[in-house]
Design an enzyme around this catalytic site. Structure first.
Site, PDB file in Angstrom:
ATOM      1  N   ARG A 160      15.383   6.523  -9.006  1.00  0.00           N
ATOM      2  CA  ARG A 160      14.901   7.872  -8.694  1.00  0.00           C
ATOM      3  C   ARG A 160      15.057   8.168  -7.203  1.00  0.00           C
ATOM      4  O   ARG A 160      15.417   9.294  -6.821  1.00  0.00           O
ATOM      5  CB  ARG A 160      13.443   8.015  -9.126  1.00  0.00           C
ATOM      6  CG  ARG A 160      13.246   7.994 -10.628  1.00  0.00           C
ATOM      7  CD  ARG A 160      11.801   8.253 -11.012  1.00  0.00           C
ATOM      8  NE  ARG A 160      11.366   9.588 -10.603  1.00  0.00           N
ATOM      9  CZ  ARG A 160      10.133  10.035 -10.757  1.00  0.00           C
ATOM     10  NH1 ARG A 160       9.202   9.255 -11.288  1.00  0.00           N
ATOM     11  NH2 ARG A 160       9.809  11.246 -10.375  1.00  0.00           N
ATOM     12  N   HIS A 200       0.910  14.085  -5.281  1.00  0.00           N
ATOM     13  CA  HIS A 200       1.274  12.922  -6.100  1.00  0.00           C
ATOM     14  C   HIS A 200       2.005  11.858  -5.305  1.00  0.00           C
ATOM     15  O   HIS A 200       2.625  10.965  -5.885  1.00  0.00           O
ATOM     16  CB  HIS A 200       2.123  13.364  -7.295  1.00  0.00           C
ATOM     17  CG  HIS A 200       1.399  14.256  -8.251  1.00  0.00           C
ATOM     18  ND1 HIS A 200       2.036  15.053  -9.175  1.00  0.00           N
ATOM     19  CD2 HIS A 200       0.071  14.488  -8.425  1.00  0.00           C
ATOM     20  CE1 HIS A 200       1.138  15.733  -9.868  1.00  0.00           C
ATOM     21  NE2 HIS A 200      -0.065  15.413  -9.420  1.00  0.00           N
ATOM     22  N   CYS A 239       1.516  -1.765   0.399  1.00  0.00           N
ATOM     23  CA  CYS A 239       1.329  -3.134  -0.060  1.00  0.00           C
ATOM     24  C   CYS A 239       0.347  -3.167  -1.222  1.00  0.00           C
ATOM     25  O   CYS A 239      -0.645  -2.429  -1.252  1.00  0.00           O
ATOM     26  CB  CYS A 239       0.822  -4.002   1.098  1.00  0.00           C
ATOM     27  SG  CYS A 239       0.671  -5.765   0.672  1.00  0.00           S
ATOM     28  N   CYS A 248      -4.624  -6.157   2.170  1.00  0.00           N
ATOM     29  CA  CYS A 248      -3.673  -5.583   3.133  1.00  0.00           C
ATOM     30  C   CYS A 248      -3.642  -4.063   2.975  1.00  0.00           C
ATOM     31  O   CYS A 248      -3.632  -3.540   1.854  1.00  0.00           O
ATOM     32  CB  CYS A 248      -2.277  -6.165   2.904  1.00  0.00           C
ATOM     33  SG  CYS A 248      -1.048  -5.631   4.110  1.00  0.00           S
ATOM     34  N   CYS A 303       5.890  -7.067   1.753  1.00  0.00           N
ATOM     35  CA  CYS A 303       5.138  -6.451   2.836  1.00  0.00           C
ATOM     36  C   CYS A 303       5.473  -7.145   4.160  1.00  0.00           C
ATOM     37  O   CYS A 303       5.315  -8.371   4.277  1.00  0.00           O
ATOM     38  CB  CYS A 303       3.651  -6.546   2.559  1.00  0.00           C
ATOM     39  SG  CYS A 303       2.627  -5.890   3.889  1.00  0.00           S
ATOM     40  N   CYS A 351       1.603  -8.539   5.796  1.00  0.00           N
ATOM     41  CA  CYS A 351       0.927  -9.740   5.300  1.00  0.00           C
ATOM     42  C   CYS A 351       1.905 -10.816   4.846  1.00  0.00           C
ATOM     43  O   CYS A 351       1.500 -11.962   4.619  1.00  0.00           O
ATOM     44  CB  CYS A 351      -0.034  -9.389   4.172  1.00  0.00           C
ATOM     45  SG  CYS A 351       0.752  -8.890   2.622  1.00  0.00           S
TER      46      CYS A 351
END
Length: 318
Positions: free
Chosen positions: A78, A129, A137, A142, A213, A216
Site C-alpha cells: 500500500r 486514522h 515501535c 518503547c 526499532c 530500543c
C-alpha cells in the site's frame, strides 16, 4: 441545489463562492473519494481482497501479532502504491486554502500521504486514522515514532519483486524451446510483480526480515495507522475538539466521504449546530451526511475536478 456531473452549475458556483469569501472558520472532512483521481486502490467494502485475504482482517493488532511478515507485506504494498500515485488538484487546492486561512482545518480519514505530499500545512491537517508513512515501535517499553518516512521499501525484504531476476534453464530439458523461454524470462520487462494477486508467490518473512526499532533495537516497527479495535489518536482528537470549542464554524466541507460514521458524522453535526452550512462533494448523490438543508450544497463529480473549481474564487487557479 442541483447536482453537477462535471462542471459546477453557474448559480451553485456563484452562491458558494460568495459565501466562502466571507467565511472565517472552515472545517473539511476527507475520505477515500478525494484520492480516486490519483488512481489509488481501496481495500474497504465489497470485494476488498488483498491476495486471498479480506484486507480488513489484516488491519488488526491480532493479525500483526500472528503474522507480522504478511501484514508488513500488505502495508508495504500500500505504501508503494501510494508513492506511485501523485496528489491531485483537490489536495493542492485544500493545501492552498490552508495557507490563505489559518482558521481552516482539514480532518482526513485517509492514510495515503497525498495531503502531506501536496504540502498541506501540518498544523492544519489532522489524520484521524494515522498514516502509512508513519511507523512506531511495538515494544511496550518503547515510545519511538517516526512520521512522514517516504522510504520505499523500508527494508530490502519488503521490496516489490520484479518479473524476472535471472536465467533459470530447465534442469531436465535442454531443447531450444526451453532455452528460449529461459532467455525470455531472464530478459523480462523489468515490471513489478503484482503481489496483490494470490497467484503470484511471495516469500515468507521472519521477524528478522522486518523493520526494527532504531531506539530500543529489539522491538518491531509497525505501520502508524489505526487498526480495527484501536482507539483514534487522542492527541489529534483533543486538538480538533479545542478548535471546535473556539467556534462558531461557518462552513463544513465534506469531500469524498459520506461522513456517516463516527467521528466524522459527529463533526458535521457539531459544525451545523454552530451555524455552519454544509458543502458536499461526492460521486454518488446518495453519499451525504444525513439530509442536506436549504442553503447547503451538493457537488456531484470527481473531487479532483470539482474541489479546485469551487475554491477557485478564493485561492485562484491550481
Amino acid at each position: 441545489m442541483a447536482p453537477s456531473k462535471g462542471l459546477v452549475p453557474a448559480a451553485d458556483l456563484q452562491s458558494f463562492t460568495e459565501y466562502l469569501s466571507g467565511c472565517k472558520r472552515v472545517i473539511a472532512l476527507l475520505g477515500a473519494g478525494i484520492s480516486a483521481s490519483s488512481g489509488l486502490p481501496t481495500f474497504r467494502g465489497a470485494g476488498g481482497l488483498w491476495r486471498s485475504y479480506d484486507a480488513t482482517s489484516l488491519a488488526t493488532p491480532e493479525a500483526f501479532q500472528r503474522t507480522p511478515g504478511l501484514v508488513w507485506q500488505f502495508y508495504s504494498y500500500r505504501r508503494h502504491m501510494a508513492l506511485q500515485a501523485e496528489p491531485n488538484k483537490a489536495h493542492y487546492a485544500l493545501a492552498e486554502l490552508s495557507r490563505r486561512n489559518e482558521d481552516f482545518i482539514t480532518l482526513s480519514q485517509n492514510v495515503d500521504g497525498l495531503s502531506q505530499r501536496a504540502l498541506h500545512p501540518s498544523k492544519q491537517l489532522h489524520l484521524l486514522h494515522g498514516s502509512l508513512f508513519d511507523v512506531k515501535c511495538t515494544s511496550f517499553y518503547c515510545n519511538y515514532t517516526r512520521e512522514n518516512d517516504f522510504t520505499d521499501p523500508l527494508v530490502p525484504a519488503l521490496d516489490i519483486p520484479k518479473m524476472a531476476s535471472g536465467l533459470h534453464p530447465s534442469a531436465t530439458d535442454k531443447t531450444g524451446e526451453e532455452a528460449a523461454k529461459a532467455i525470455h524470462n531472464a530478459l523480462g520487462t523489468g515490471e513489478e510483480v503484482d503481489i496483490s494477486d494470490a497467484s503470484n508467490p511471495i516469500p515468507h518473512l521472519s521477524e528478522d526480515d522486518l523493520p526494527k526499532c532504531p531506539k530500543c533495537k529489539t522491538g518491531l516497527l509497525r505501520p502508524g495507522v489505526v487498526w480495527f479495535g484501536e482507539a483514534l489518536p487522542e492527541k489529534t482528537l483533543s486538538e480538533v475538539d479545542r478548535w471546535i470549542a473556539a467556534g462558531p464554524i461557518d462552513l463544513c466541507l465534506v469531500i469524498g466521504t459520506s461522513a456517516r460514521v463516527w467521528p466524522a458524522a459527529g463533526y458535521v453535526d457539531e459544525a451545523r449546530s454552530q451555524g455552519a452550512r454544509i458543502a458536499v462533494c461526492n460521486m454518488d448523490s446518495n453519499d451525504t451526511p444525513g439530509e442536506l438543508h436549504f442553503g447547503d450544497w451538493f457537488f456531484q463529480g470527481d473531487a479532483g475536478v470539482i474541489v479546485p473549481e469551487i475554491l477557485k474564487g478564493v485561492i485562484g487557479e491550481i
